[in-house]
Design an enzyme around this catalytic site. Structure first.
Site, PDB file in Angstrom:
ATOM      1  N   HIS A   1      22.767  17.846   3.120  1.00 61.59           N
ATOM      2  CA  HIS A   1      22.423  16.446   2.865  1.00 61.59           C
ATOM      3  C   HIS A   1      21.520  15.929   3.978  1.00 61.59           C
ATOM      4  CE1 HIS A   1      25.642  16.173   5.815  1.00 61.59           C
ATOM      5  NE2 HIS A   1      25.203  14.966   6.123  1.00 61.59           N
TER       6      HIS A   1
ATOM      7  N   HIS B   1      20.818  18.922   6.683  1.00 62.66           N
ATOM      8  CA  HIS B   1      21.765  19.689   7.499  1.00 62.66           C
ATOM      9  C   HIS B   1      23.044  19.936   6.714  1.00 62.66           C
ATOM     10  CE1 HIS B   1      22.329  15.380   8.240  1.00 62.66           C
ATOM     11  NE2 HIS B   1      23.595  15.631   8.517  1.00 62.66           N
TER      12      HIS B   1
ATOM     13  N   ARG C   1      36.714  23.182  14.080  1.00 62.29           N
ATOM     14  CA  ARG C   1      35.562  22.437  14.606  1.00 62.29           C
ATOM     15  C   ARG C   1      35.882  20.957  14.530  1.00 62.29           C
ATOM     16  NH1 ARG C   1      29.778  22.289  14.952  1.00 62.29           N
ATOM     17  NH2 ARG C   1      29.027  20.301  14.137  1.00 62.29           N
TER      18      ARG C   1
HETATM   19  C1  LIG Z   1      28.282  12.008  -1.320  1.00 62.23           C
HETATM   20  C2  LIG Z   1      28.143  11.033  -0.462  1.00 62.23           C
HETATM   21  C3  LIG Z   1      28.896  10.935   0.843  1.00 62.23           C
HETATM   22  C4  LIG Z   1      28.068   9.919   1.621  1.00 62.23           C
HETATM   23  C5  LIG Z   1      27.740   8.943   0.505  1.00 62.23           C
HETATM   24  C6  LIG Z   1      27.199   9.885  -0.562  1.00 62.23           C
HETATM   25  O1  LIG Z   1      27.192   9.352  -1.862  1.00 62.23           O
HETATM   26  C7  LIG Z   1      25.776  10.293  -0.149  1.00 62.23           C
HETATM   27  C8  LIG Z   1      25.560  10.170   1.384  1.00 62.23           C
HETATM   28  C9  LIG Z   1      26.787  10.630   2.194  1.00 62.23           C
HETATM   29  C10 LIG Z   1      26.717  10.253   3.668  1.00 62.23           C
HETATM   30  C11 LIG Z   1      26.103  11.328   4.594  1.00 62.23           C
HETATM   31  C12 LIG Z   1      26.068  10.780   6.027  1.00 62.23           C
HETATM   32  C13 LIG Z   1      27.381  10.110   6.442  1.00 62.23           C
HETATM   33  O2  LIG Z   1      28.353  11.113   6.681  1.00 62.23           O
HETATM   34  C14 LIG Z   1      27.889   9.152   5.332  1.00 62.23           C
HETATM   35  C15 LIG Z   1      29.078   8.327   5.818  1.00 62.23           C
HETATM   36  C16 LIG Z   1      26.755   8.307   4.860  1.00 62.23           C
HETATM   37  O3  LIG Z   1      26.444   7.194   5.218  1.00 62.23           O
HETATM   38  O4  LIG Z   1      26.076   8.964   3.856  1.00 62.23           O
HETATM   39  C17 LIG Z   1      28.142   9.978   4.067  1.00 62.23           C
HETATM   40  C18 LIG Z   1      28.715   9.249   2.836  1.00 62.23           C
HETATM   41  C19 LIG Z   1      30.262   9.334   2.783  1.00 62.23           C
HETATM   42  O5  LIG Z   1      30.854  10.286   3.307  1.00 62.23           O
HETATM   43  O6  LIG Z   1      30.831   8.466   2.127  1.00 62.23           O
HETATM   44  O1  LIG Z   2      30.479  17.435  11.272  1.00 63.07           O
HETATM   45  C1  LIG Z   2      29.324  17.691  11.550  1.00 63.07           C
HETATM   46  O2  LIG Z   2      29.008  18.413  12.484  1.00 63.07           O
HETATM   47  C2  LIG Z   2      28.207  17.068  10.721  1.00 63.07           C
HETATM   48  C3  LIG Z   2      28.721  16.248   9.586  1.00 63.07           C
HETATM   49  C4  LIG Z   2      27.674  15.418   8.936  1.00 63.07           C
HETATM   50  O3  LIG Z   2      26.565  15.833   8.798  1.00 63.07           O
HETATM   51  C5  LIG Z   2      28.028  14.071   8.479  1.00 63.07           C
HETATM   52  O4  LIG Z   2      29.206  13.676   8.643  1.00 63.07           O
HETATM   53  O5  LIG Z   2      27.129  13.381   7.957  1.00 63.07           O
HETATM   54 FE   LIG Z   3      25.183  14.294   8.139  1.00 63.77          FE
END
Ligand SMILES: C=C1C[C@]23C[C@@]1(O)CC[C@H]2[C@@]12CC[C@H](O)[C@@](C)(C(=O)O1)[C@H]2[C@@H]3C(=O)O
Ligand SMILES: O=C(O)CCC(=O)C(=O)O
Ligand SMILES: [Fe+2]
Length: 337
Positions: free
Chosen positions: A205, A262, A272
């Protein structure tokens, strides 16, 4: 209450080319180096990712949070669930987001506001919320400052007159930043690497925000995608921080900085732990390519959107979706690596 069953183990497994070797080309930026500003820009253009050293963050404080996080994840499931549902903020286990993504990970997802964190810690530990809440809040306040400094150095490196053009979004008291503690437990049932199979901890993502500041323990598993689409393993370094360019910074720089793809693979013997600060703008903030960047020439690649609009759209997507596609100008052809 709907009780969801645990996803089956085979849902976490991906067959990939085994990449046991670490990539040695991750840019390492010494924040005290005289050329740091331009090196940051180069790293954001080439990788959207870099490691930061001489960051000035006391390691004792980082280790304190790691210890607290480990103790939290060792608690019984019922206690951890007192943090509430992770949508929007709380404790989650193996399910990421709300659109069917799964990962071999448990996590605590929090708004970065100190009061909010204190409230969650109060639900978890009514008799003594302070130890955990201070460890998290002290950590966030330091890492946030470092993130702001890095954003100012990036603006200077780009030759932008207003060095606060990016950092003001995170500094704003309405900034919509969040914080995440991830724990990837070992999975001894699987001899993964031997057979070229991997256990997906956090699927591929990009991060939607401006920047993400990541610190993990010394367990490997974090990978980034290079501009040619190959995946490489990032050597872990528990004394340094890694910074990801997020989608919003890609837009503000009109695609000059790359929001890095990543993912994390879990290990079969070692756990981890990672802690990530996601610096996001206020919800009402308009995100668009900066006029000063467009002045340099080149067509404008993105439609303007508010962070609220982007978040609404992003949180309806699956992890691996290209979220920026929706806001790309239709006559352009942007490749998300
Ligand atoms: C599948 C998903 C988890 C996420 C919200 C989403 O719909 C798409 C973006 C995902 C992400 C990735 C970065 C962060 O970890 C996060 C908190 C964010 O802002 O976007 C997560 C979202 C999540 O875990 O709810
Ligand atoms: O846990 C990690 O090292 C990365 C996780 C990550 O990419 C995220 O939480 O968006
Ligand atoms: Fe991330």
């Amino acid at each position: 209450m709907v009780v969801q069953s645990e996803p089956a183990l085979d849902q976490f497994i991906r067959t990939c080319k085994p990449s046991t070797q670490f990539f040695t080309g991750i840019p390492t930026i010494d924040l005290t180096h005289p050329d740091a500003n331009s090196l940051l820009v180069k790293a954001c253009e080439e990788f959207g990712f870099f490691k930061v050293i001489n960051h000035g963050i006391p390691l004792q404080m980082v280790n304190e949070l790691e210890e607290q996080a480990l103790s939290f994840f060792q608690l019984p499931q019922v206690v951890k669930e007192k943090a509430g549902n992770p949508r929007p903020f709380g404790y989650g286990n193996k399910r990421i987001g709300q659109n069917g993504d799964v990962g071999w990970v448990e996590y605590l997802l929090l708004s970065a506001s100190p009061d909010f964190i204190h409230q969650i810690c109060l639900s978890l530990f009514p008799d003594n919320p302070h130890v955990f809440s201070s460890a998290i809040n002290n950590y966030i306040s330091k890492v946030k400052k470092m993130g702001e400094q890095v954003l100012e150095m990036m603006a200077e490196g780009l030759g932008i007159e207003d060095e606060r053009v990016f950092s003001r979004l995170i500094k704003d008291e309405k900034s919509d930043s969040c914080f995440r503690l991830n724990h990837y437990p070992p999975c001894p049932e699987l001899e993964l690497e031997m057979s070229g199979r991997n256990l997906v901890g956090f699927g591929e993502h990009t991060d939607p925000q401006i920047i993400s500041v990541l610190r993990s323990n010394n367990t490997a598993g974090f990978q980034i995608s290079l501009s040619d689409g190959t995946w490489v393993s990032v050597p872990p370094d528990h004394n340094s921080f890694f910074i990801n360019v997020g989608d919003s910074l890609q837009v503000m720089t009109n695609g000059r900085f790359k929001s890095v793809k990543h993912r994390v693979f879990a290990d079969h013997t070692k756990s981890r732990i990672s802690m990530i600060f996601f610096g996001g703008p206020p919800l009402c903030e308009k995100i668009a390519p900066l006029p000063c960047i467009l002045q340099g020439g080149g067509e404008c690649l993105y439609e303007e959107f508010t962070w609220w609009e982007y978040k609404q759209a992003a949180y309806k997507t699956r992890l691996s979706d290209n979220r920026l596609g929706h806001f790309a100008k239709t006559n352009t052809n942007i490749v998300q690596h």
